[in-house]
Write a protein that holds these residues in place. Structure first.
Motif, PDB file in Angstrom:
ATOM      1  N   ARG A   1       0.809  -1.225   0.000  1.00  0.00           N
ATOM      2  CA  ARG A   1       0.000   0.000   0.000  1.00  0.00           C
ATOM      3  C   ARG A   1       0.841   1.274   0.000  1.00  0.00           C
ATOM      4  N   ASP A   2       1.928   1.291   0.787  1.00  0.00           N
ATOM      5  CA  ASP A   2       2.638   2.550   1.055  1.00  0.00           C
ATOM      6  C   ASP A   2       4.065   2.623   0.532  1.00  0.00           C
ATOM      7  N   PHE A   3       4.725   1.491   0.342  1.00  0.00           N
ATOM      8  CA  PHE A   3       6.163   1.527   0.092  1.00  0.00           C
ATOM      9  C   PHE A   3       6.554   0.633  -1.079  1.00  0.00           C
ATOM     10  N   PRO A   4       6.484   1.145  -2.315  1.00  0.00           N
ATOM     11  CA  PRO A   4       6.944   0.348  -3.455  1.00  0.00           C
ATOM     12  C   PRO A   4       8.398  -0.068  -3.247  1.00  0.00           C
ATOM     13  N   PRO A   5       8.686  -1.360  -3.258  1.00  0.00           N
ATOM     14  CA  PRO A   5      10.042  -1.837  -2.926  1.00  0.00           C
ATOM     15  C   PRO A   5      11.137  -1.287  -3.824  1.00  0.00           C
ATOM     16  N   ALA A   6      10.820  -0.910  -5.061  1.00  0.00           N
ATOM     17  CA  ALA A   6      11.844  -0.377  -5.960  1.00  0.00           C
ATOM     18  C   ALA A   6      12.329   1.001  -5.516  1.00  0.00           C
ATOM     19  N   ASP A   7      11.505   1.705  -4.744  1.00  0.00           N
ATOM     20  CA  ASP A   7      11.825   3.077  -4.352  1.00  0.00           C
ATOM     21  C   ASP A   7      12.206   3.234  -2.894  1.00  0.00           C
ATOM     22  N   TRP A   8      11.816   2.279  -2.066  1.00  0.00           N
ATOM     23  CA  TRP A   8      11.995   2.423  -0.627  1.00  0.00           C
ATOM     24  C   TRP A   8      12.990   1.410  -0.075  1.00  0.00           C
ATOM     25  N   ASN A   9      13.729   1.859   0.931  1.00  0.00           N
ATOM     26  CA  ASN A   9      14.585   0.978   1.715  1.00  0.00           C
ATOM     27  C   ASN A   9      13.762   0.492   2.900  1.00  0.00           C
ATOM     28  N   ILE A  10      13.359  -0.760   2.861  1.00  0.00           N
ATOM     29  CA  ILE A  10      12.389  -1.282   3.823  1.00  0.00           C
ATOM     30  C   ILE A  10      13.098  -2.108   4.888  1.00  0.00           C
ATOM     31  N   TYR A  11      12.785  -1.781   6.141  1.00  0.00           N
ATOM     32  CA  TYR A  11      13.347  -2.485   7.298  1.00  0.00           C
ATOM     33  C   TYR A  11      12.194  -3.008   8.151  1.00  0.00           C
ATOM     34  N   CYS A  12      12.212  -4.288   8.401  1.00  0.00           N
ATOM     35  CA  CYS A  12      11.189  -4.906   9.252  1.00  0.00           C
ATOM     36  C   CYS A  12      11.847  -5.425  10.521  1.00  0.00           C
ATOM     37  N   PHE A  13      11.277  -5.043  11.653  1.00  0.00           N
ATOM     38  CA  PHE A  13      11.774  -5.501  12.950  1.00  0.00           C
ATOM     39  C   PHE A  13      10.629  -6.172  13.690  1.00  0.00           C
ATOM     40  N   GLN A  14      10.818  -7.450  13.956  1.00  0.00           N
ATOM     41  CA  GLN A  14       9.794  -8.217  14.654  1.00  0.00           C
ATOM     42  C   GLN A  14      10.311  -8.627  16.030  1.00  0.00           C
ATOM     43  N   PHE A  15       9.460  -8.467  17.047  1.00  0.00           N
ATOM     44  CA  PHE A  15       9.827  -8.848  18.409  1.00  0.00           C
ATOM     45  C   PHE A  15       8.746  -9.759  18.967  1.00  0.00           C
ATOM     46  N   SER A  16       9.182 -10.882  19.507  1.00  0.00           N
ATOM     47  CA  SER A  16       8.253 -11.856  20.062  1.00  0.00           C
ATOM     48  C   SER A  16       8.994 -12.714  21.070  1.00  0.00           C
ATOM     49  N   ASP A  17       8.245 -13.437  21.891  1.00  0.00           N
ATOM     50  CA  ASP A  17       8.890 -14.399  22.801  1.00  0.00           C
ATOM     51  C   ASP A  17       8.993 -15.785  22.159  1.00  0.00           C
ATOM     52  N   GLY A  18       8.570 -15.874  20.884  1.00  0.00           N
ATOM     53  CA  GLY A  18       8.725 -17.130  20.158  1.00  0.00           C
ATOM     54  C   GLY A  18       7.669 -18.171  20.446  1.00  0.00           C
ATOM     55  N   ASP A  19       6.617 -17.779  21.138  1.00  0.00           N
ATOM     56  CA  ASP A  19       5.554 -18.724  21.482  1.00  0.00           C
ATOM     57  C   ASP A  19       4.424 -18.591  20.458  1.00  0.00           C
TER      58      ASP A  19
END
Length: 369
Positions: free
Chosen positions: A276-294
């Motif tokens: 919706r917001d960030f065409p991958p060709a134009d944006w540097n995308i960083y995803c950070f996921q935090f969980s306890d793994g459950d």
């Protein structure tokens, strides 16, 4: 005198920043900086720094000590100098803490030096154009606030000289309406390298307040570094238990939830945001996921499918931080390890407690991607 004062002030600033760099790990671990965050600066409590100097004693207070002496022998008047909580009130100051303002850019530089972080090589640098207005031209009409005084008076002077109205012995320059000139702007498109950061946090019943505090502190430092590397940073926040929701920053850090866990719901929400917001060709995308793994066991295969099909191919980095929880199983990171060798942009980190935040940040940002 002014130069000496400036040199002393600069020396003091260098000493203070050296103290901050020395204790940076402690500030990161305890989250003291995040709590004092302003728009562009952070107030940091540092111990009072004084310049060493000789101080004269009272006249007749004693002579010069002679002999080798022994360890612990007091020097000067008054015998034992250590306070024991008794006796009369003293006159010497105690320890103090000074609040020092440091810009976020300076913090990012300290972080980079401490963790040996490489600069990031952005992609899509020439793909995004930002429109900026530059006052680089002149026009004959405009508001008084943009009147170019120097050019207006020069024009009036030329007119008066040409008309023979200027008297060098009584120099008076009186602009008329036709003399006025005004600053004007032109829109300029400049290349801009932008980054999109998408945070995902598990808020199910097994995530405690301590785990959320770890996420909050680590996210602050990630933001600080990426804002130093890019012209503009956009953030999106996702919280999830069995269902994912896109939320604002305040809700991301303050929400309290309970229930089961379906990590695939967060990945689906992340994929929707990217499309919706960030065409991958134009944006540097960083995803950070935090969980306890459950995670719900039957959801793991669905997670990996969404991750490999819709997220990993578009990211500069996908960072998964698994925080230690007394209630979570911690199994999910093993699922990610199965595919890690196939995706160099995937970074995994296990965060046992707040003391592990420092090393986790280095693990996430040390690749220079």
């Amino acid at each position: 005198m002014s130069r000496a004062i400036d040199q002393d002030m600069q020396r003091f600033k260098d000493i203070v920043r050296g103290r901050i760099r020395k204790d940076l790990r402690r500030y990161i671990t305890h989250g003291e900086l995040y709590g004092r965050k302003g728009r562009e600066t952070v107030s940091i409590p540092v111990p009072n720094v004084e310049t060493p100097r000789f101080r004269h004693g009272n006249k007749g207070s004693g002579g010069v000590g002679q002999g080798e002496g022994e360890d612990g022998t007091p020097i000067g008047r008054g015998g034992d100098q250590d306070g024991d909580g008794t006796g009369q009130a003293g006159s010497e100051p105690g320890g103090h803490v000074r609040e020092v303002e440091v810009t976020l850019d300076e913090l990012a530089e300290m972080l980079a030096a401490e963790l040996a972080l490489p600069n990031i090589e952005p992609k899509g640098k020439d793909s995004i154009k930002s429109r900026k207005d530059k006052y680089s031209s002149i026009r004959r009409t405009g508001p008084d606030s943009l009147r170019h005084v120097k050019r207006t008076y020069k024009r009036a002077l030329k007119r008066q000289i040409a008309a023979g109205e200027f008297n060098p012995k009584e120099p008076r320059i009186i602009p008329v309406r036709g003399d006025e000139e005004y600053r004007s702007w032109k829109p300029v498109l400049e290349p801009q390298a932008n980054a999109a950061i998408i945070y995902m946090m598990d808020v199910s019943g097994s995530m405690t307040d301590e785990q959320k505090e770890i996420v909050r502190i680590e996210s602050f430092w990630i933001d600080t570094w990426l804002k130093k590397q890019y012209d503009g940073v956009e953030r999106r926040y996702i919280v999830h238990d069995a269902v994912a929701h896109e939320v604002d920053e305040d809700t991301f850090y303050r929400t309290r939830e309970s229930g089961g866990t379906r990590i695939s719901s967060a990945y689906k929400a992340c994929s929707i945001i990217i499309d919706r917001d960030f065409p991958p060709a134009d944006w540097n995308i960083y995803c950070f996921q935090f969980s306890d793994g459950d995670n719900w066991g039957e959801d793991n295969e669905g997670c990996l499918k969404v991750l490999t099909d819709s997220i990993l191919p578009h990211c500069n980095l996908f960072c998964y931080g698994q925080v230690e929880s007394p209630y979570g199983s911690g199994d999910y990171i093993r699922e990610l390890r199965r595919i890690k060798d196939e995706y160099e942009q995937m970074i995994l980190s296990e965060i046992d407690d707040k003391d592990a935040i420092f090393d986790s940040i280095k693990t996430f940002l040390g690749t220079g991607r």
